[in-house]
Design an enzyme around this catalytic site. Sequence first.
Site, mmCIF file in Angstrom:
data_model
loop_
_atom_site.group_PDB
_atom_site.id
_atom_site.type_symbol
_atom_site.label_atom_id
_atom_site.label_comp_id
_atom_site.label_asym_id
_atom_site.label_seq_id
_atom_site.Cartn_x
_atom_site.Cartn_y
_atom_site.Cartn_z
ATOM 1 N N LYS A 35 6.050 -8.379 7.896
ATOM 2 C CA LYS A 35 7.269 -7.877 8.530
ATOM 3 C C LYS A 35 7.469 -8.463 9.931
ATOM 4 O O LYS A 35 8.586 -8.520 10.425
ATOM 5 C CB LYS A 35 7.222 -6.358 8.592
ATOM 6 C CG LYS A 35 6.931 -5.730 7.219
ATOM 7 C CD LYS A 35 7.965 -4.822 6.767
ATOM 8 C CE LYS A 35 7.936 -4.264 5.371
ATOM 9 N NZ LYS A 35 6.712 -4.057 4.634
HETATM 10 C C1 PLP Z 1 6.755 -3.976 3.216
HETATM 11 C C2 PLP Z 1 5.562 -4.444 2.497
HETATM 12 C C3 PLP Z 1 5.623 -4.853 1.160
HETATM 13 C C4 PLP Z 1 6.887 -4.776 0.347
HETATM 14 O O1 PLP Z 1 7.880 -5.650 0.845
HETATM 15 P P1 PLP Z 1 9.409 -5.449 0.418
HETATM 16 O O2 PLP Z 1 10.171 -6.436 1.193
HETATM 17 O O3 PLP Z 1 9.751 -4.034 0.786
HETATM 18 O O4 PLP Z 1 9.478 -5.645 -1.049
HETATM 19 C C5 PLP Z 1 4.477 -5.341 0.577
HETATM 20 N N1 PLP Z 1 3.316 -5.398 1.248
HETATM 21 C C6 PLP Z 1 3.214 -5.006 2.531
HETATM 22 C C7 PLP Z 1 1.900 -5.083 3.213
HETATM 23 C C8 PLP Z 1 4.323 -4.519 3.208
HETATM 24 O O5 PLP Z 1 4.234 -4.150 4.481
#
Ligand code: PLP
Length: 460
Positions: free
Chosen positions: A110
């Site tokens: 993220k």
């Molecule tokens: C947010 C997240 C996901 C999922 O990602 P999306 O974009 O919501 O599908 C998977 N793994 C981790 C570690 C995350 O923080």
Amino acid sequence: MRYISTRGQAPTLDFEQAMLTGLARDGGLYLPEAIQQMDDIASLEGLAYEEAALRVIKPFLGESFSDDELTRAIDAAYAGFGHVARAPLRQLAPGHHLLELFHGPTLAFKDFAMQLIGQLFQIALKRSGQRITIVGATSGDTGSAAIEAFRGLDNVDVFILYPHGRVSEVQRRQMTTPENENVHALALDGHFDDCQARLKDLFNDHAFRDEVGLAGVNSINWARVLAQVVYYFTAAVSLGAPHRAVDFTVPTGNFGDILAGLVAKRMGLPIGRLVIATNQNDILHRALTTGEYRTGKVAPSISPSMDIQVSSNFERALFWAYDGDAAAVRQLMEELRQGGFTISQGALQALREDFVSGRASEAETTAMIRTIREETGEILCPHSAVGAKVARDHLREGVPMVTLATAHPAKFPDAVEQATGIRPDLPPHMAGLFDKPERSSRVENDAAALKSLIRERRTV
Ligand SMILES: *Cc1c(COP(=O)(O)O)cnc(C)c1O
């Protein structure tokens, strides 16, 4: 470049407005009216991540940011990453590669998007003098990434809703220990889907939205999706694209990360298959398999950032699968409020041209962490292990597979220790996390309570 809503009843915006707005006023999600092909993909080979990012992102910005502003934003966004390649690839086995997306400041993918939009928000707000209130919902990782990107910035308050008791201790402490006054961590009594639903309530209250200058940075924000498109390009090109196809497996919750892969494909990157990997909360896998998108109860898992029943960004994939028919999307989302919908045959076929799917149970996830450790010495976080398990079920002769590693194992030490007997260490820059005092507020699963709390706590 103009941005339109998937539900067809919100004003058309430019990039900057779509970024600052997040969710469209009709409840829909913004998308570019058309996606331009990227020519000269081959010329990305050998470029620094930042240079590749500039080339991939720029065509989507229109007049919103100058080249100079975008260059500075990208450089600042990724300067704090702990690996010079930003998104390094590592080989797990012949034909199977891991894309490490956890070298950012909060150790999850993220950061790629959040760090960049933090920089772009700052430029835009400085220019306009506007004050805003960012409210985000998190299953664990978005919250800390948003807080890290926006803490201490002028003209911004950041409120993060997380499901009380359902995020890991590291995740919680990353949200509750920053000392900046403009940071507000809110523990909501409910699941992530409740956090997400309350967030939508706030955005759908237009008077409140205007009163506090509400802005969204959840994965529904188009600017976040866009930032994530970049690493599909860098990874694929280093494995031989555009001269050969590459498959990707993406551990999926809210469908943001994998949607970025679809955007890359629509820009002309030769992605063979996009493999949706879910944990036991497998609504997407069931939808792809049966055509029925029906929400159930969230079952908490060892990969909590994917404990989701309503995958918000799936609406964008549906919009394209229905050939841009906003009325059809509105109808589906209306049915979703009653529990679910059936995807039309035509749309299902369109989705299946781009996506395949699989799920990993809790036991399979734990076993995969152990197996990868034994085979390669690498330690995966449970989300990445869900990806690796599903990827291994979908390997194809002659087509490289890239599995996205979405978080650092030290964010989920209990699950990793249980699988391997090893408790992964946090990187040095986070060493003091367990000693700092925490600050957070409990809040009921109720939109009115939430609004009054936000009014009361705002600093700007
Ligand atoms: C947010 C997240 C996901 C999922 O990602 P999306 O974009 O919501 O599908 C998977 N793994 C981790 C570690 C995350 O923080």
